[in-house]
Scaffold this motif. Structure first.
Motif, PDB file in Angstrom:
ATOM      1  N   TYR A   1       4.660  -6.829 -13.398  1.00 42.99           N
ATOM      2  CA  TYR A   1       5.052  -6.571 -12.002  1.00 42.99           C
ATOM      3  C   TYR A   1       3.937  -5.759 -11.360  1.00 42.99           C
ATOM      4  O   TYR A   1       3.701  -4.608 -11.703  1.00 42.99           O
ATOM      5  CB  TYR A   1       6.401  -5.856 -11.964  1.00 42.99           C
ATOM      6  CG  TYR A   1       7.498  -6.724 -12.545  1.00 42.99           C
ATOM      7  CD1 TYR A   1       8.283  -7.535 -11.727  1.00 42.99           C
ATOM      8  CD2 TYR A   1       7.677  -6.802 -13.927  1.00 42.99           C
ATOM      9  CE1 TYR A   1       9.242  -8.380 -12.272  1.00 42.99           C
ATOM     10  CE2 TYR A   1       8.635  -7.648 -14.479  1.00 42.99           C
ATOM     11  CZ  TYR A   1       9.408  -8.431 -13.657  1.00 42.99           C
ATOM     12  OH  TYR A   1      10.346  -9.274 -14.193  1.00 42.99           O
ATOM     13  N   ILE A   2       3.235  -6.395 -10.422  1.00 41.54           N
ATOM     14  CA  ILE A   2       2.012  -5.833  -9.864  1.00 41.54           C
ATOM     15  C   ILE A   2       2.295  -5.239  -8.484  1.00 41.54           C
ATOM     16  O   ILE A   2       2.714  -5.941  -7.558  1.00 41.54           O
ATOM     17  CB  ILE A   2       0.916  -6.909  -9.766  1.00 41.54           C
ATOM     18  CG1 ILE A   2       0.653  -7.500 -11.153  1.00 41.54           C
ATOM     19  CG2 ILE A   2      -0.366  -6.325  -9.188  1.00 41.54           C
ATOM     20  CD1 ILE A   2      -0.278  -8.687 -11.148  1.00 41.54           C
ATOM     21  N   TYR A   3       2.057  -3.949  -8.371  1.00 41.89           N
ATOM     22  CA  TYR A   3       2.259  -3.221  -7.107  1.00 41.89           C
ATOM     23  C   TYR A   3       0.876  -2.944  -6.524  1.00 41.89           C
ATOM     24  O   TYR A   3       0.082  -2.195  -7.091  1.00 41.89           O
ATOM     25  CB  TYR A   3       3.039  -1.939  -7.357  1.00 41.89           C
ATOM     26  CG  TYR A   3       4.465  -2.199  -7.802  1.00 41.89           C
ATOM     27  CD1 TYR A   3       5.529  -2.129  -6.902  1.00 41.89           C
ATOM     28  CD2 TYR A   3       4.737  -2.550  -9.126  1.00 41.89           C
ATOM     29  CE1 TYR A   3       6.827  -2.398  -7.300  1.00 41.89           C
ATOM     30  CE2 TYR A   3       6.034  -2.820  -9.538  1.00 41.89           C
ATOM     31  CZ  TYR A   3       7.072  -2.751  -8.626  1.00 41.89           C
ATOM     32  OH  TYR A   3       8.363  -3.023  -9.031  1.00 41.89           O
ATOM     33  N   SER A   4       0.602  -3.564  -5.372  1.00 40.78           N
ATOM     34  CA  SER A   4      -0.739  -3.537  -4.795  1.00 40.78           C
ATOM     35  C   SER A   4      -0.888  -2.465  -3.728  1.00 40.78           C
ATOM     36  O   SER A   4       0.007  -2.262  -2.888  1.00 40.78           O
ATOM     37  CB  SER A   4      -1.084  -4.899  -4.187  1.00 40.78           C
ATOM     38  OG  SER A   4      -1.124  -5.895  -5.180  1.00 40.78           O
ATOM     39  N   PHE A   5      -2.025  -1.793  -3.759  1.00 37.45           N
ATOM     40  CA  PHE A   5      -2.364  -0.779  -2.769  1.00 37.45           C
ATOM     41  C   PHE A   5      -3.832  -0.976  -2.380  1.00 37.45           C
ATOM     42  O   PHE A   5      -4.646  -1.409  -3.196  1.00 37.45           O
ATOM     43  CB  PHE A   5      -2.174   0.638  -3.333  1.00 37.45           C
ATOM     44  CG  PHE A   5      -0.778   0.907  -3.814  1.00 37.45           C
ATOM     45  CD1 PHE A   5       0.170   1.463  -2.967  1.00 37.45           C
ATOM     46  CD2 PHE A   5      -0.408   0.581  -5.113  1.00 37.45           C
ATOM     47  CE1 PHE A   5       1.458   1.690  -3.406  1.00 37.45           C
ATOM     48  CE2 PHE A   5       0.887   0.812  -5.565  1.00 37.45           C
ATOM     49  CZ  PHE A   5       1.816   1.374  -4.702  1.00 37.45           C
ATOM     50  N   THR A   6      -4.131  -0.625  -1.139  1.00 37.06           N
ATOM     51  CA  THR A   6      -5.509  -0.749  -0.667  1.00 37.06           C
ATOM     52  C   THR A   6      -6.002   0.591  -0.153  1.00 37.06           C
ATOM     53  O   THR A   6      -5.332   1.247   0.654  1.00 37.06           O
ATOM     54  CB  THR A   6      -5.623  -1.805   0.449  1.00 37.06           C
ATOM     55  OG1 THR A   6      -5.177  -3.061  -0.061  1.00 37.06           O
ATOM     56  CG2 THR A   6      -7.057  -1.943   0.921  1.00 37.06           C
ATOM     57  N   MET A   7      -7.180   1.016  -0.628  1.00 38.88           N
ATOM     58  CA  MET A   7      -7.823   2.245  -0.158  1.00 38.88           C
ATOM     59  C   MET A   7      -8.695   1.898   1.035  1.00 38.88           C
ATOM     60  O   MET A   7      -9.661   1.134   0.906  1.00 38.88           O
ATOM     61  CB  MET A   7      -8.660   2.845  -1.288  1.00 38.88           C
ATOM     62  CG  MET A   7      -7.849   3.298  -2.489  1.00 38.88           C
ATOM     63  SD  MET A   7      -8.868   3.776  -3.910  1.00 38.88           S
ATOM     64  CE  MET A   7      -9.126   2.189  -4.703  1.00 38.88           C
ATOM     65  N   LYS A   8      -8.323   2.455   2.201  1.00 43.17           N
ATOM     66  CA  LYS A   8      -9.072   2.183   3.434  1.00 43.17           C
ATOM     67  C   LYS A   8      -9.400   3.504   4.118  1.00 43.17           C
ATOM     68  O   LYS A   8      -8.533   4.369   4.245  1.00 43.17           O
ATOM     69  CB  LYS A   8      -8.258   1.311   4.379  1.00 43.17           C
ATOM     70  CG  LYS A   8      -8.069  -0.121   3.903  1.00 43.17           C
ATOM     71  CD  LYS A   8      -7.313  -0.932   4.942  1.00 43.17           C
ATOM     72  CE  LYS A   8      -7.159  -2.393   4.498  1.00 43.17           C
ATOM     73  NZ  LYS A   8      -6.426  -3.195   5.503  1.00 43.17           N
ATOM     74  N   GLY A   9     -10.625   3.641   4.578  1.00 45.90           N
ATOM     75  CA  GLY A   9     -11.014   4.875   5.271  1.00 45.90           C
ATOM     76  C   GLY A   9     -10.806   6.076   4.367  1.00 45.90           C
ATOM     77  O   GLY A   9     -11.447   6.216   3.339  1.00 45.90           O
ATOM     78  N   ASN A  10      -9.846   6.927   4.741  1.00 44.58           N
ATOM     79  CA  ASN A  10      -9.493   8.088   3.925  1.00 44.58           C
ATOM     80  C   ASN A  10      -8.039   8.045   3.492  1.00 44.58           C
ATOM     81  O   ASN A  10      -7.438   9.085   3.221  1.00 44.58           O
ATOM     82  CB  ASN A  10      -9.753   9.379   4.714  1.00 44.58           C
ATOM     83  CG  ASN A  10     -11.229   9.632   4.927  1.00 44.58           C
ATOM     84  OD1 ASN A  10     -11.998   9.643   3.970  1.00 44.58           O
ATOM     85  ND2 ASN A  10     -11.639   9.796   6.176  1.00 44.58           N
ATOM     86  N   SER A  11      -7.454   6.864   3.432  1.00 43.98           N
ATOM     87  CA  SER A  11      -6.024   6.780   3.142  1.00 43.98           C
ATOM     88  C   SER A  11      -5.721   5.642   2.168  1.00 43.98           C
ATOM     89  O   SER A  11      -6.591   4.842   1.818  1.00 43.98           O
ATOM     90  CB  SER A  11      -5.243   6.569   4.439  1.00 43.98           C
ATOM     91  OG  SER A  11      -5.616   5.338   5.044  1.00 43.98           O
ATOM     92  N   LEU A  12      -4.445   5.577   1.785  1.00 46.90           N
ATOM     93  CA  LEU A  12      -3.951   4.535   0.891  1.00 46.90           C
ATOM     94  C   LEU A  12      -2.833   3.795   1.614  1.00 46.90           C
ATOM     95  O   LEU A  12      -1.897   4.409   2.117  1.00 46.90           O
ATOM     96  CB  LEU A  12      -3.409   5.161  -0.398  1.00 46.90           C
ATOM     97  CG  LEU A  12      -2.867   4.198  -1.456  1.00 46.90           C
ATOM     98  CD1 LEU A  12      -4.005   3.399  -2.072  1.00 46.90           C
ATOM     99  CD2 LEU A  12      -2.135   4.980  -2.549  1.00 46.90           C
ATOM    100  N   VAL A  13      -2.934   2.484   1.688  1.00 48.44           N
ATOM    101  CA  VAL A  13      -1.914   1.689   2.361  1.00 48.44           C
ATOM    102  C   VAL A  13      -1.291   0.716   1.377  1.00 48.44           C
ATOM    103  O   VAL A  13      -1.889   0.345   0.359  1.00 48.44           O
ATOM    104  CB  VAL A  13      -2.504   0.928   3.575  1.00 48.44           C
ATOM    105  CG1 VAL A  13      -3.051   1.894   4.613  1.00 48.44           C
ATOM    106  CG2 VAL A  13      -3.590  -0.040   3.123  1.00 48.44           C
ATOM    107  N   ILE A  14      -0.063   0.298   1.700  1.00 51.54           N
ATOM    108  CA  ILE A  14       0.648  -0.639   0.833  1.00 51.54           C
ATOM    109  C   ILE A  14       0.095  -2.032   1.027  1.00 51.54           C
ATOM    110  O   ILE A  14      -0.232  -2.448   2.128  1.00 51.54           O
ATOM    111  CB  ILE A  14       2.150  -0.641   1.165  1.00 51.54           C
ATOM    112  CG1 ILE A  14       2.712   0.763   1.022  1.00 51.54           C
ATOM    113  CG2 ILE A  14       2.910  -1.603   0.268  1.00 51.54           C
ATOM    114  CD1 ILE A  14       4.108   0.882   1.574  1.00 51.54           C
TER     115      ILE A  14
END
Length: 334
Positions: free
Chosen positions: A292-305
């Motif tokens: 079960y893969i839970y994806s997150f993306t690091m953008k700028g200075n934050s973490l988004v779902i």
């Protein structure tokens, strides 16, 4: 005196009889024929016995192989000295298999590069038997339906049984091994504009109500792969200390016991570059043999779902422990 053969095939001496040379020759030939006759009969009996039984051999395969990931290392192939425990019964579980030799349960079988060496051979007769196997081997196991397991993120517990019954006329046990755990995967997608160090130091899976809903150890049933235990923990925690490359996708993988999670009952907490991010886990069933893969993306200075998957959607990806994908539910921030 004259040599003769007694009932135990030992040599005796006749000394009180006076035989003519011709009679002596006849007696010696008769004795020789007795030796040959008895020896042949004995060989025939041994041959007949060996044809009535066969020694079991086995081969294995691992179903749903996993790709390499940081964290938990899934077993994709057996290597030298890997060991499994075997159980064999006649037909259904628990029915003793009739054999000329003792049928050992929790029988250790060790991989030797090209095949398996079974510590105590199984001698197969006309009766049909079923072989069950579990991995990794534990010498302390006495009950195949209660094999101790611990979720320490180091062992890929597996179970399986022979695809067909074995007997003297079918001695090869072909066993498919299945993964008994679920994989919980954190997929980090680092965009090129993320400004921080990209270090994931902590992953926490926790109960939102502080209820004891997790267990770290339990028992596995080799016939079904079902794992049961006593819920005595409010959270599970891992310390990846993983660094992710800019512009790349990386996975951190852990194992969890299969379970059903009610909507909003659980949360996942990530510590990335010293900052904690917490997200609700929607209703889901973690099944054995799936990741079960839970994806997150690091953008700028934050973490988004959400992540950059091949469909352009943001969701939890459910895979068998091979490349079979299907969309499921979306993570919600708390």
């Amino acid at each position: 005196s004259l040599c003769f053969i007694n009932e135990k095939f030992s040599i005796g001496v006749l000394s009180s009889y006076n035989f003519s040379p011709m009679k002596k020759n006849i007696m010696i030939l008769a004795a020789a024929s007795m030796i040959l006759g008895c020896s042949c009969t004995n060989n025939v009996e041994e041959l007949a016995s060996s044809q009535d039984e066969g020694i079991m051999e086995m081969s294995t395969t691992i179903v749903n192989e996993a790709a390499s990931r940081a964290g938990f290392a899934s077993k994709t192939a057996f290597v030298n000295n890997d060991a499994m425990g075997l159980f064999m019964y006649k037909g259904a579980w628990g029915t003793a298999y009739p054999s000329s030799k003792a049928v050992k349960q929790n029988n250790k079988s060790t991989f030797a590069g090209t095949g398996w060496n079974i510590e105590t051979p199984y001698y197969l007769g006309a009766d049909k038997g079923t072989v069950w196997a579990y991995y990794p081997y534990d010498a302390a196991v006495t009950d195949g339906k209660r094999i101790p397991v611990t979720n320490d993120n180091t062992k890929d517990y597996m179970y399986g049984s022979s695809k067909a019954e074995v007997s003297a006329t079918s001695t090869q046990a072909y066993i498919e091994m299945h993964h008994a755990m679920s994989q919980f995967v954190i997929r980090m997608n680092a965009s090129a504009d993320y400004q921080n160090a990209r270090t994931l130091t902590s992953v926490v899976l926790k109960s939102k109500t502080s209820a004891k809903t997790f267990f770290k150890s339990g028992t596995m049933d080799v016939t079904t792969g079902t794992i049961t235990g006593t819920k005595d923990l409010t959270q599970l925690e891992w310390t990846p200390n993983s660094n992710f490359s800019a512009g790349a996708q990386s996975d951190y993988c852990t194992t969890v016991f299969p379970r059903v999670a009610a909507d909003g009952a659980l949360a996942v907490e990530l510590t990335l570059d010293g900052v904690k991010y917490t997200f609700d886990v929607p209703a889901i069933e973690w099944k054995k043999g799936f990741r079960y893969i839970y994806s997150f993306t690091m953008k700028g200075n934050s973490l988004v779902i959400g992540g950059n998957d091949n469909t352009g959607k943001d969701y939890v990806t459910i895979e068998a422990w091979q490349d079979s994908k299907q969309p499921d539910v979306t993570l919600r921030p708390m």
